[in-house]
Motif scaffolding. Structure first.
Motif, PDB file in Angstrom:
ATOM      1  N   LEU A   1      -4.653   2.336   5.075  1.00  0.00           N
ATOM      2  CA  LEU A   1      -4.290   3.655   4.525  1.00  0.00           C
ATOM      3  C   LEU A   1      -4.464   4.739   5.586  1.00  0.00           C
ATOM      4  O   LEU A   1      -3.596   5.593   5.779  1.00  0.00           O
TER       5      LEU A   1
ATOM      6  N   LEU B   1       0.824  -1.194   0.000  1.00  0.00           N
ATOM      7  CA  LEU B   1       0.000   0.000   0.000  1.00  0.00           C
ATOM      8  C   LEU B   1       0.872   1.263   0.000  1.00  0.00           C
ATOM      9  O   LEU B   1       0.622   2.220  -0.735  1.00  0.00           O
TER      10      LEU B   1
ATOM     11  N   THR C   1      -4.733   6.807  -4.341  1.00  0.00           N
ATOM     12  CA  THR C   1      -4.779   5.473  -3.731  1.00  0.00           C
ATOM     13  C   THR C   1      -6.192   5.208  -3.197  1.00  0.00           C
ATOM     14  O   THR C   1      -6.748   4.123  -3.381  1.00  0.00           O
ATOM     15  N   ARG C   2      -6.762   6.230  -2.576  1.00  0.00           N
ATOM     16  CA  ARG C   2      -8.156   6.073  -2.099  1.00  0.00           C
ATOM     17  C   ARG C   2      -9.075   5.748  -3.283  1.00  0.00           C
ATOM     18  O   ARG C   2      -9.959   4.904  -3.188  1.00  0.00           O
TER      19      ARG C   2
ATOM     20  N   MET D   1       1.024   4.350  -2.552  1.00  0.00           N
ATOM     21  CA  MET D   1       0.790   5.728  -2.087  1.00  0.00           C
ATOM     22  C   MET D   1       1.945   6.632  -2.510  1.00  0.00           C
ATOM     23  O   MET D   1       1.754   7.800  -2.846  1.00  0.00           O
TER      24      MET D   1
ATOM     25  N   VAL E   1      -1.856   9.945  -2.175  1.00  0.00           N
ATOM     26  CA  VAL E   1      -2.868   9.438  -1.233  1.00  0.00           C
ATOM     27  C   VAL E   1      -4.272   9.444  -1.849  1.00  0.00           C
ATOM     28  O   VAL E   1      -5.008   8.453  -1.797  1.00  0.00           O
TER      29      VAL E   1
END
Ligand code: ATP
Ligand code: MG
Length: 437
Positions: free
Chosen positions: A372, A331, A343-344, A335, A340
């Motif tokens: 995360l 993860l 990634t979400r 990222m 970020v």
């Protein structure tokens, strides 16, 4: 029918009335009230001419937002109200704009130039609803229908074709049969419309609740400005547990992600490279994510999406199948590469794909989501700016400024992410020295 006008509109209408003019709330705001939604803004129309409108609002801040077409904007309590003189549009020669406009005293004539029956209603407290083209009937039937002859209305202004599809998608309405035929038959006229305007409507359409149905029902219309869609139609994927072709599968996925233009555009384009990378439909899609990103880039630049939008969208497409779960290390690597927010978004995209193809919600995406947040809240190191050493420290070791510095920092961040090294300055500098010498 009683509509609750906003306080601002009441003030504006009564001001015009006090000077002896007629005025109504009109268009989208009336439509939204009739549907039962809260309007995002209020437009007013009046028989006052532009200079007279300005005179009525001489004590207000105003600006000429489209004075040639009779529109003055008035600012009241920090909101902007567009006030437009009743007008009749002249001849249209370019499928975009009338050659001229003529002011009129007759509200019905103003309503007749508007695109759809549901958009051709006006309201004030004195006269109530003015609805000469059956807008309220069409709201109750949930129908988008042109005012007048649909072929002619789309000949005048082809953007209306996409507006019809947008309203149908956003409100979950159907399109009247005759209007629908014209949408299809006149779609080639979209070639006359600026790509920015097409993209603005397209984004809103994609964020509608009826998006899947509209994309499927009008795919030929969309291929006028995105011909790259065509190979997706009827492309069977023999390795996927689905009888649907690639287009139908994709449109179902678009609907499954939340109503955000970036997520929806990324989902729409994420598999667009499949037909080319895998012409026989069998398992091995060589490099299709890269190819999808290349094709998407071409499309998005053509449609004049912003640089940030394109950058984000291409990352989402290229990394669509990156492993986000299994470990925090995975993860963090993602990222670091895509950021970020992306990634979400990737978690949401993969979750949607997973739920469509495997008919289930998978725990692993919830875990990724939780991890995360842990990484962020715990200030865990996942990107260069978190690293205990920076470019200057590397240069001080005797490395010349340039590419090599970045490469060394990248090796270090990956070692920290992989927990091979702690994020401690001395130790990282020692490790850097070993890389150099
Ligand atoms: P929204 O504000 O939610 O996008 P809207 O219908 O209010 O929807 P606007 O662009 O604000 O859209 O336009 C206001 C009104 O002007 C419309 O409701 C319609 O009556 C008229 N209108 C807008 N664009 C056109 C067009 N291209 N052709 C004809 N009438 C139009
Ligand atoms: Mg509006």
């Amino acid at each position: 029918m009683k509509i609750q006008l906003s306080d601002g509109v009441k003030v504006i209408i009564s001001k015009l009335n006090n000077y002896g003019f007629e005025a109504f709330a009109v268009g989208g705001c009336v439509r939204d009230c009739v549907i039962g939604l809260v309007p995002h803004d209020w437009d007013v129309c009046t028989n006052a001419q532009p200079e007279q409108i300005k005179h009525c609002f001489k004590d207000f801040e105003t600006f000429d937002s489209g004075i040639k077409h009779g529109t003055i904007s008035v600012i009241y309590k920090r909101a902007i109200y567009e006030i437009t003189t009743y007008r009749i549009d002249g001849e249209y020669l370019d499928s975009r704009h009338p050659e001229s406009v003529e002011f009129t005293n007759d509200i019905t004539k103003d309503l007749a130039r508007r695109d759809f029956t549901v958009n051709a209603m006006a309201y004030n407290e004195e006269k109530g609803l003015v609805d000469p083209f059956g807008g309220i009937h069409d709201v109750s039937r949930k129908i988008i229908k042109c005012v007048g002859d649909s072929d002619k209305r789309f000949d005048e202004d082809a953007l209306r074709i996409l507006r019809a599809l947008r309203f149908a998608s956003v409100y979950g309405f159907s399109i009247d049969n005759k209007t629908s035929d014209s949408v299809k038959n006149k779609s080639y006229l979209l070639g006359n419309i600026a790509y920015e305007r097409i993209a603005a409507e397209f984004n809103r359409l994609l964020c509608g609740k009826n998006v899947e149905k509209i994309l499927n029902g009008y795919k030929e219309v969309f291929s006028v400005f995105i011909p790259e869609f065509k190979p997706m139609f009827n492309f069977k994927q023999l390795n996927v547990h689905s009888n649907e072709d690639l287009w139908h599968q994709t449109t179902a996925l678009v609907k499954l992600v939340e109503k955000d233009p970036l997520l929806r555009v990324a989902m729409l384009l994420h598999d667009i490279g499949k037909p080319e990378s895998c012409p026989d439909g069998y398992c091995k899609y060589y490099n299709y994510t890269k190819l999808s990103a290349e094709i998407a880039e071409r499309i998005l630049l053509r449609l004049r999406y912003s640089k940030n939008f394109v950058d984000d969208c291409l990352k989402l497409i290229e990394y669509q199948d990156v492993r986000l779960y299994d470990s925090k290390k995975n993860l963090k690597r993602v990222m670091n590469i895509v950021g970020v927010d992306n990634t979400r978004r990737l978690i949401k995209i993969q979750q949607a794909i997973n739920s469509l193809l495997y008919f289930k919600q998978d725990e692993k995406f919830m875990t990724a989501q939780r991890q995360l947040e842990e990484i962020i809240n715990g200030d865990e190191c996942f990107k260069l700016s978190h690293l205990a050493v920076n470019g200057k420290d590397i240069i001080n070791l005797g490395i010349k400024e340039g590419k090599a510095v970045g490469e060394i920092l990248n090796v270090l961040i990956n070692k920290v992410i992989d927990e091979e090294l702690p994020n401690t300055k001395n130790i990282l500098l020692e490790a850097a020295k070993k890389l150099i010498f």
